[in-house]
Design a protein around this motif. Structure first.
Motif, PDB file in Angstrom:
ATOM      1  N   PHE A 159       0.833  -1.212   0.000  1.00  0.00           N
ATOM      2  CA  PHE A 159       0.000   0.000   0.000  1.00  0.00           C
ATOM      3  C   PHE A 159       0.865   1.259   0.000  1.00  0.00           C
ATOM      4  O   PHE A 159       0.583   2.226  -0.726  1.00  0.00           O
ATOM      5  N   LEU A 160       1.933   1.270   0.805  1.00  0.00           N
ATOM      6  CA  LEU A 160       2.837   2.423   0.817  1.00  0.00           C
ATOM      7  C   LEU A 160       3.514   2.613  -0.532  1.00  0.00           C
ATOM      8  O   LEU A 160       3.725   3.754  -0.979  1.00  0.00           O
ATOM      9  N   LEU A 161       3.850   1.507  -1.199  1.00  0.00           N
ATOM     10  CA  LEU A 161       4.464   1.624  -2.524  1.00  0.00           C
ATOM     11  C   LEU A 161       3.485   2.208  -3.537  1.00  0.00           C
ATOM     12  O   LEU A 161       3.871   3.007  -4.405  1.00  0.00           O
ATOM     13  N   LEU A 162       2.224   1.796  -3.458  1.00  0.00           N
ATOM     14  CA  LEU A 162       1.219   2.376  -4.353  1.00  0.00           C
ATOM     15  C   LEU A 162       1.117   3.880  -4.151  1.00  0.00           C
ATOM     16  O   LEU A 162       1.024   4.650  -5.113  1.00  0.00           O
ATOM     17  N   GLU A 163       1.133   4.299  -2.894  1.00  0.00           N
ATOM     18  CA  GLU A 163       1.085   5.726  -2.613  1.00  0.00           C
ATOM     19  C   GLU A 163       2.376   6.426  -3.038  1.00  0.00           C
ATOM     20  O   GLU A 163       2.348   7.563  -3.509  1.00  0.00           O
ATOM     21  N   ALA A 164       3.528   5.729  -2.890  1.00  0.00           N
ATOM     22  CA  ALA A 164       4.804   6.335  -3.255  1.00  0.00           C
ATOM     23  C   ALA A 164       4.885   6.620  -4.743  1.00  0.00           C
ATOM     24  O   ALA A 164       5.516   7.591  -5.172  1.00  0.00           O
ATOM     25  N   LEU A 165       4.241   5.778  -5.549  1.00  0.00           N
ATOM     26  CA  LEU A 165       4.267   5.951  -6.997  1.00  0.00           C
ATOM     27  C   LEU A 165       3.055   6.727  -7.510  1.00  0.00           C
ATOM     28  O   LEU A 165       2.818   6.782  -8.718  1.00  0.00           O
TER      29      LEU A 165
END
Length: 307
Positions: A220-226
């Motif tokens: 989820f954090l990676l989705l937000e990071a990108l």
């Protein structure tokens, strides 16, 4: 078979082949990223760092869960199991699917101070795989409820049902092993003495569930990071798709198969195909990098203890 694999020439050929496969994957990946750029080059560094830390902590919880499946006199240290998990993740870049379990067994057996037998390691990995499926059942249920396409819902429902059946099998193994009919055979007596009890299996499931929850949060954090404007159910769907692909009996390469399954899930959820592939490659690359960190950390700790 033991005599064959203990042959020095065979070991050199196998190790050389593995090194050549890893080198080829590195060259191909490096050329691909040199042309198109690393998928995380424009991501939020704070969120990427947070995701990497969560992936790293997830390795520890997975090792603690795996450790509970061994008898007290054969239980390896958590460092040995974490090292084996990191080695299997890194080896998945080049090894075909399901061979990562053989790599785990080989690494744990070679780790200093480990007294676990080959049979105990193999049995623990079987139960660990079942508990992985059981831990994924609630995540797959959430992903099935929030999926748009009915085909995707059916797929996640199958994963959830398989997880429930896996939990039932794990809970039934001690009872089956203690039956008089099974105890007549040497294998049955060995299972009764080396198998798990339900209390240790429940403790293992608790730690493994935390590990998968941490991985879902990291995705989820990676989705937000990108800046893909993802949601937690989408992150769980990506995680379940990648994990379900790892259950295939034969696959060209574990990491590539998981990345492809995750990308297909994102594309089916409405994410642009190019972004889905880039994100899946980035997520798998981050997991492999954290595996390298685990290997280096445990190896440095063991070297410090020896010195």
């Amino acid at each position: 078979m033991r005599r064959f694999f203990s042959n020095r020439k065979v070991q050199v050929i196998l190790n050389g082949g593995l090194a050549a496969g890893v080198l080829a994957a590195t060259i191909v990946g490096g050329r691909r990223f040199a042309r198109g750029g690393w998928p995380l080059h424009h991501a939020d560094p704070v969120l990427v760092t947070g995701a990497a830390l969560l992936f790293l902590i997830a390795y520890a919880f997975k090792a603690w869960g795996w450790q509970r499946l061994f008898a007290a006199d054969e239980r390896p240290g958590a460092g040995a199991l974490a090292f084996a998990g990191g080695a299997a993740c890194v080896g998945g870049v080049a090894l075909p699917g399901r061979l990562d379990d053989a790599l785990r067994i080989a690494v744990v057996r070679r780790f200093p101070g480990v007294k676990s037998g080959l049979g105990a390691l193999a049995l623990s990995l079987v139960v660990l795989g079942l508990l992985d499926n059981a831990a994924l059942a609630p995540l797959a249920s959430v992903a099935a409820v929030n999926a748009d396409a009915w085909t995707v819902r059916i797929g996640f429902a199958v994963v959830a049902v398989a997880g429930v059946l896996a939990a039932i099998i794990v809970a039934s193994l001690p009872t089956i092993a203690s039956r008089p009919l099974v105890m007549r055979f040497r294998l049955g007596r060995w299972l009764a003495s080396r198998g798990h009890c339900n209390r240790r299996a429940a403790a293992a499931l608790f730690f493994i569930s935390i590990s998968w929850s941490l991985r879902g949060t990291a995705v989820f954090l990676l989705l937000e990071a990108l800046s893909l404007r993802g949601s937690f159910p989408l992150a769980l769907a990506f995680l379940c798709a990648s994990a379900a692909s790892a259950a295939l009996p034969i696959a060209p390469a574990g990491a590539a198969t998981q990345a492809g399954a995750g990308a297909a899930m994102l594309a089916a959820s409405g994410v642009h195909t190019t972004d889905a592939i880039a994100f899946s490659v980035a997520a798998q690359g981050l997991v492999i990098c954290t595996g390298v960190v685990v290997i280096v950390t445990v190896a440095a700790w063991q070297m410090t203890l020896r010195l």
